[in-house]
Design a protein around this motif. Sequence first.
Motif, short mmCIF file in Angstrom:
data_model
loop_
_atom_site.label_atom_id
_atom_site.label_comp_id
_atom_site.label_asym_id
_atom_site.label_seq_id
_atom_site.Cartn_x
_atom_site.Cartn_y
_atom_site.Cartn_z
N LYS A 70 0.83 -1.21 0.00
CA LYS A 70 0.00 0.00 0.00
C LYS A 70 0.86 1.26 0.00
CE LYS A 70 -4.02 -2.02 2.36
NZ LYS A 70 -4.91 -1.93 3.54
N MET A 77 1.09 6.90 -6.66
CA MET A 77 0.07 7.92 -6.87
C MET A 77 0.65 9.32 -6.70
SD MET A 77 -2.76 6.38 -7.67
CE MET A 77 -1.66 5.27 -8.56
N LEU A 106 -12.41 13.76 2.99
CA LEU A 106 -11.49 12.63 2.89
C LEU A 106 -10.19 12.93 3.63
CD1 LEU A 106 -11.05 9.84 1.65
CD2 LEU A 106 -10.19 10.96 -0.42
N THR A 110 -8.72 10.84 6.83
CA THR A 110 -7.34 10.35 6.84
C THR A 110 -6.61 10.78 8.10
OG1 THR A 110 -7.29 10.56 4.42
CG2 THR A 110 -5.18 10.28 5.54
N GLU A 124 -5.00 3.93 2.31
CA GLU A 124 -6.00 3.87 1.24
C GLU A 124 -6.57 5.26 0.94
OE1 GLU A 124 -8.90 1.04 2.43
OE2 GLU A 124 -7.56 -0.69 2.27
N ASN A 125 -6.86 5.99 2.00
CA ASN A 125 -7.41 7.34 1.82
C ASN A 125 -6.40 8.28 1.18
OD1 ASN A 125 -9.90 6.66 2.95
ND2 ASN A 125 -9.21 7.14 5.04
N SER A 127 -4.02 7.42 -0.86
CA SER A 127 -3.91 7.06 -2.28
C SER A 127 -5.03 7.70 -3.08
CB SER A 127 -3.95 5.53 -2.43
OG SER A 127 -2.80 4.94 -1.86
N GLU A 128 -6.22 7.71 -2.53
CA GLU A 128 -7.35 8.35 -3.22
C GLU A 128 -7.14 9.85 -3.31
OE1 GLU A 128 -12.22 8.87 -2.89
OE2 GLU A 128 -11.19 7.35 -1.66
N GLN A 131 -4.87 10.91 -6.10
CA GLN A 131 -5.48 10.80 -7.42
C GLN A 131 -6.36 11.99 -7.75
OE1 GLN A 131 -7.06 6.71 -8.42
NE2 GLN A 131 -6.38 6.25 -6.34
N ASN A 132 -6.69 12.81 -6.75
CA ASN A 132 -7.64 13.89 -6.97
C ASN A 132 -7.10 15.27 -6.63
OD1 ASN A 132 -10.19 12.40 -7.73
ND2 ASN A 132 -9.71 11.38 -5.80
#
Length: 484
Positions: A70, A77, A106, A110, A124-125, A127-128, A131-132
């Motif tokens: 991860k 990312m 988000l 996190t 995981e958060n 990584s998201e 991406q944004n």
Amino acid sequence: MTFSHIPNFTQTPLSPSIFQMEDTYEKEDLLNLSLAIVTNSGSDERTSKRKRRDTLSPMQQHSYEGCEGKIYRLLQMREQMLKLESHKVRKAVVVEDGNGLHLIHLLLVTATAIDQNKVGSALENLSELYQNVSLNGESMQRVVAYFADGLAARLLTRKSPFYDMIMKEPTNEEEFFAFTHLYRVSPYYQFAHFTANQSIIEAFEREEAINNRTLHVIDFDISYGFQWPSLIQSLSEKASSGNRISLRVTGFGRSLEELQETENRLVSFSKGFHNLTFEFQGLLRGSKLIYLKKKKDETLVVNLVFYLDTLHNYLEVSDTLKSIHSLKPSIVILVEQEGSRSSRSFLSRFMESLHYFAAMFDSLDDCLPLESAERLGIEKNHLGKDIKSLLNDDNISGMNCPKHEKKETWKARMGSHAFRAGKLSSKSMIQAKLLLKIRTHYCPHQFDGESSGGFRVFERDDGRAVSLGWQDRCLLTASLWHCV
């Protein structure tokens, strides 16, 4: 005070390399680097978490081996985000709703996961988030990108090469250019410096009959000396060839290099004013004040502009104020970033910092175009650096951290150390309004107390403080203090 001279210490053209995205590792290098994350089974005390950053036990390392993949994906990312071309703006994937942006939600999820040691969820958060977000997108995307970096670094041990990659410090040159550009395009530092200097001039004028036309300023954070050219100019306008004024600045700096460069710039600038005698004494931060004594015939002023909240705890603040009081200065100028509430936990301080820096990033859109290399440099090498450093400061989670305090908290703290609030003159308010007209996209309704957009300035505490705000957010507050 006049605005005819904004510091212009350097005419060096910008090198394109100064604002390049930070270097990234190749995939082969990433695979060969050892991964390490922070855990603290059961304890909520951040101090013990930090002590264990560099000494994870074999059992802890084994328990978190499943997170290595991860972490690698997270860094991939982040690398993709950094590789976006500087002129390309990534469109926001999320939209604003009644409760704010999904990005903010988000980010807070996190931060909560990290505070609760839920490492997998935090990764995981993050990584998201990567991406944004974009360093070249909308202001919310940009500020969240730096907060995501700060949180990602908080998960890593300080021995990890990934920690060094994320927390990479700008060079001295990059820091100087970033500070210089922010100073010139935004009223933020100018407001603080001109408001302070107006009070200093007035203190000098009140004591002209007894001060032998001598002014001594003790500046606890010299910050390249940008505050003092306008004061030198204003004093020179009051002087004459037969009635010279003497100005001595004692400045505390972070390094000998900073102090030497500051002295060279200020001495060189002062040579253009032949009716003024200028002297600079540089001291490293942390030096004792025992050798600083108020001379019999001088006006002594202490300048605390963005200094007290850089101290590690309230004991250091208290010791500093006691030392200052012993000098019996004519006035003390206090300018600090301001929070909206008393914050005592990591999450509450995180929220305060997020609100503050979101306003700062948003305000830059009013000062510089999105594609501006100067804007990117300011955000990366000044504001972004501060965000990441703040989130990885051991003291942010404690009850004893003087960051983003309310004005009322500073007022009480100054009062408890035998300082009395003084009233700022009407000239300070007029000057602050004039500054906004000159330096920003002026909105004719921004002084009526309404949140009409843009920068605004307003009096507080019956004229004993003046604040600079961005829309409905107070950014910083200046106040004047006398020894009791």
